[in-house]
Motif scaffolding. Structure first.
Motif, PDB file in Angstrom:
ATOM      1  N   ILE A   1       0.769   8.290  -8.873  1.00  8.64           N
ATOM      2  CA  ILE A   1       1.392   9.065  -8.653  1.00  8.64           C
ATOM      3  C   ILE A   1       2.613   9.445  -9.654  1.00  8.64           C
ATOM      4  CG2 ILE A   1       3.919   9.783  -7.368  1.00  8.64           C
ATOM      5  CD1 ILE A   1       1.068  10.293  -5.043  1.00  8.64           C
ATOM      6  N   PRO A   2       2.901   8.629 -10.796  1.00 10.22           N
ATOM      7  CA  PRO A   2       3.601   9.036 -11.688  1.00 10.22           C
ATOM      8  C   PRO A   2       2.905   9.659 -12.639  1.00 10.22           C
ATOM      9  CG  PRO A   2       3.835   6.100 -11.382  1.00 10.22           C
ATOM     10  CD  PRO A   2       2.905   7.144 -10.933  1.00 10.22           C
TER      11      PRO A   2
ATOM     12  N   SER B   1       8.716   7.623  -4.883  1.00 15.50           N
ATOM     13  CA  SER B   1       9.205   6.632  -4.916  1.00 15.50           C
ATOM     14  C   SER B   1       9.039   6.034  -3.647  1.00 15.50           C
ATOM     15  CB  SER B   1       9.663   5.266  -5.316  1.00 15.50           C
ATOM     16  OG  SER B   1       9.897   6.098  -6.772  1.00 15.50           O
TER      17      SER B   1
ATOM     18  N   SER C   1      -0.890   4.157  -6.641  1.00 15.46           N
ATOM     19  CA  SER C   1       0.870   3.883  -7.595  1.00 15.46           C
ATOM     20  C   SER C   1       1.331   3.760  -8.890  1.00 15.46           C
ATOM     21  CB  SER C   1       1.255   2.104  -7.257  1.00 15.46           C
ATOM     22  OG  SER C   1       1.433   1.915  -6.009  1.00 15.46           O
TER      23      SER C   1
ATOM     24  N   ASN D   1      12.840  10.078  -2.089  1.00 15.03           N
ATOM     25  CA  ASN D   1      11.973  10.737  -3.495  1.00 15.03           C
ATOM     26  C   ASN D   1      10.661  10.626  -3.543  1.00 15.03           C
ATOM     27  OD1 ASN D   1      11.864   7.662  -4.135  1.00 15.03           O
ATOM     28  ND2 ASN D   1      14.320   8.270  -5.336  1.00 15.03           N
TER      29      ASN D   1
ATOM     30  N   ASN E   1       5.655  18.049 -14.247  1.00 18.72           N
ATOM     31  CA  ASN E   1       6.241  18.374 -15.324  1.00 18.72           C
ATOM     32  C   ASN E   1       6.230  19.294 -16.574  1.00 18.72           C
ATOM     33  OD1 ASN E   1       9.317  18.288 -15.085  1.00 18.72           O
ATOM     34  ND2 ASN E   1       8.771  16.583 -17.098  1.00 18.72           N
TER      35      ASN E   1
ATOM     36  N   MET F   1       3.440  13.294 -11.810  1.00 21.00           N
ATOM     37  CA  MET F   1       4.491  13.756 -11.997  1.00 21.00           C
ATOM     38  C   MET F   1       5.021  14.209 -13.629  1.00 21.00           C
ATOM     39  SD  MET F   1       5.517  13.862  -8.577  1.00 21.00           S
ATOM     40  CE  MET F   1       7.385  14.213  -8.821  1.00 21.00           C
ATOM     41  N   SER F   2       4.676  13.578 -13.848  1.00 21.18           N
ATOM     42  CA  SER F   2       4.567  13.708 -15.547  1.00 21.18           C
ATOM     43  C   SER F   2       4.494  15.218 -15.515  1.00 21.18           C
ATOM     44  CB  SER F   2       3.506  12.971 -16.105  1.00 21.18           C
ATOM     45  OG  SER F   2       5.356  11.902 -16.045  1.00 21.18           O
TER      46      SER F   2
END
Length: 121
Positions: free
Chosen positions: A38-39, A4, A35, A2, A46, A42-43
Motif C-alpha cells: 500500500i505505501p 491506513s 502492508s 485514510n 503520487n 501510494m508513493s
C-alpha cells in the motif's frame, strides 16, 4: 477515513482474509504484503500524479470503472473472482516499468510466488 485506517480496520482484515483464501496464502504473509504494498502504491500514484495528471486520471478512471460500480464500492465482490487482465493493467499503470521489480522484491521478502504477489496487488 485514510488508507491506513482501511488497512488496519475491518475492511483491511476482510480484504486480507479474502485474498488469503482466494490465493491459498497464509493470512500473515498476505497481511505483510498488503502492508508493504500500500505505501509503495501510494508513493507511485503520487509520483505519477505529479509527473502526468493524465496518467493519474487514467488510473482513477480504471479504478472507478472496475467491474461496474467502482473498485472501492465493490470490495466484497473482488474475492469472488480471480485477478483479471484489467487488474494487471491497473497495477502496471501504477508501477510502470518498476512493476516486475516491485513484484520480485515483495516475493523475495514474503516468500510468496511472483504470480501470487500479482494477485495480491
Amino acid at each position: 477515513m485514510n488508507i491506513s485506517d482501511l488497512i488496519s480496520g475491518s475492511i483491511g482484515s476482510q480484504a486480507t482474509e479474502g485474498i488469503s483464501e482466494k490465493l491459498g496464502i497464509d493470512k500473515n504473509q498476505t497481511q505483510w504484503v498488503v502492508s508493504a504494498a500500500i505505501p509503495l502504491m501510494m508513493s507511485a500514484l503520487n509520483y505519477n500524479a505529479q509527473k502526468s495528471p493524465e496518467k493519474a486520471l487514467g488510473i482513477q478512471q480504471a479504478i472507478d470503472s472496475k467491474s461496474s460500480g467502482g473498485l472501492l464500492d465493490n470490495l466484497a465482490g473482488l474475492f469472488n473472482q480471480d485477478p483479471t487482465e484489467e487488474d494487471d493493467q491497473i497495477v502496471q499503470n501504477i508501477f510502470g516499468k518498476n512493476t516486475e521489480n516491485v513484484k520480485e522484491t515483495l516475493s523475495e521478502k514474503s516468500g510468496i510466488s511472483i504470480g501470487k504477489i500479482g494477485g495480491i496487488l
